[in-house]
Design an enzyme around this catalytic site. Sequence first.
Site, short mmCIF file in Angstrom:
data_model
loop_
_atom_site.label_atom_id
_atom_site.label_comp_id
_atom_site.label_asym_id
_atom_site.label_seq_id
_atom_site.Cartn_x
_atom_site.Cartn_y
_atom_site.Cartn_z
N HIS A 122 12.37 72.09 -0.39
CA HIS A 122 10.95 72.41 -0.24
C HIS A 122 10.31 71.58 0.88
CE1 HIS A 122 6.69 72.95 -1.12
NE2 HIS A 122 6.61 71.64 -1.16
N HIS A 127 8.02 72.41 4.82
CA HIS A 127 6.92 71.74 5.54
C HIS A 127 7.24 71.23 6.93
CE1 HIS A 127 4.22 71.90 2.15
NE2 HIS A 127 5.03 71.20 1.37
N GLU A 167 0.20 74.02 1.23
CA GLU A 167 1.18 74.57 0.30
C GLU A 167 1.18 76.11 0.25
OE1 GLU A 167 3.52 72.97 -0.98
OE2 GLU A 167 2.87 70.88 -1.09
N SER A 186 9.23 78.10 0.98
CA SER A 186 10.45 77.62 0.33
C SER A 186 10.74 78.38 -0.96
CB SER A 186 10.34 76.11 0.07
OG SER A 186 9.21 75.82 -0.73
FE LIG Z 1 4.84 70.62 -0.71
#
Ligand SMILES: [Fe+2]
Length: 266
Positions: A122, A127, A167, A186
């Site tokens: 993730h 990110h 997010e 993700s």
């Molecule tokens: Fe995150």
Amino acid sequence: MSKTTQYVSRQSDEKGIIHWSDEDNAVWRDLVTRQLEIIQGRACDEYMQGLELIDLPRDRIPQLAEVNQVLERETGWQVAEVPALINFDEFFRLLANKRFPVATFIRTREEFDYLQEPDIFHEIFGHCPLLTNPAFAHFTHTYGKLGYAASKQDRVYLARLYWFTVEFGLLRQNGDLRIYGGGILSSPGETLYALESDKPDRHEMDPVEALRTPYRIDIMQPVYYVLDSLDELFGIADMDIMALVEKAKGLGLHKPKFPPKEKMAS
Ligand SMILES: [Fe+2]
């Protein structure tokens, strides 16, 4: 951030190397292989450019130093090795210093499709590509500094802005809806759902509205906020965000668009 976890981060050796098991590397390979296919034409261009710059290995989990080389050069960011759970103080302190926390564990096969805890897939895959982008990097840094200085109560508001941008953010690109939020990028299921399902509401980004919108971490999101472009994050970072928090407090929270959790986490 959940309060309990079955996972334990692996610690780097004295040379900064993390020794992943063959199974860890195989889980990474399978996650990356599947997700690279799904994000084509769905992730925003800036994410895809960042992915090219970072050039993640397919067959093994990258070492943090490899990722740092690129982030440092592009925006001055770094990733930081952290335990599976860290508190908000530590989280904001790291972001305020342009260090993105990466818990150095990877999900098990049993949780291949979904887990609540942010694992290294993730954090790195979701990110890090965008941390090469100046607008995203600047926004995340600003958020970290504000959060580090904020009260506990204000941090809960700030967390919503982060949720609906870093997010779970969407944006418009060449007339299409695209994804920039790492929580979506993700997750194979949510990558499809966020763009193609008619279930969620998709609102124009309005920071005060995002600050007022409750969320749950364990369901597909019922609401997304959409930017006109990633550069809009520069504009938001330049706003007096803490004044917007005060405004959001005064207006109160929106009614949740999801059912209450059966067993509330304490
Ligand atoms: Fe995150």
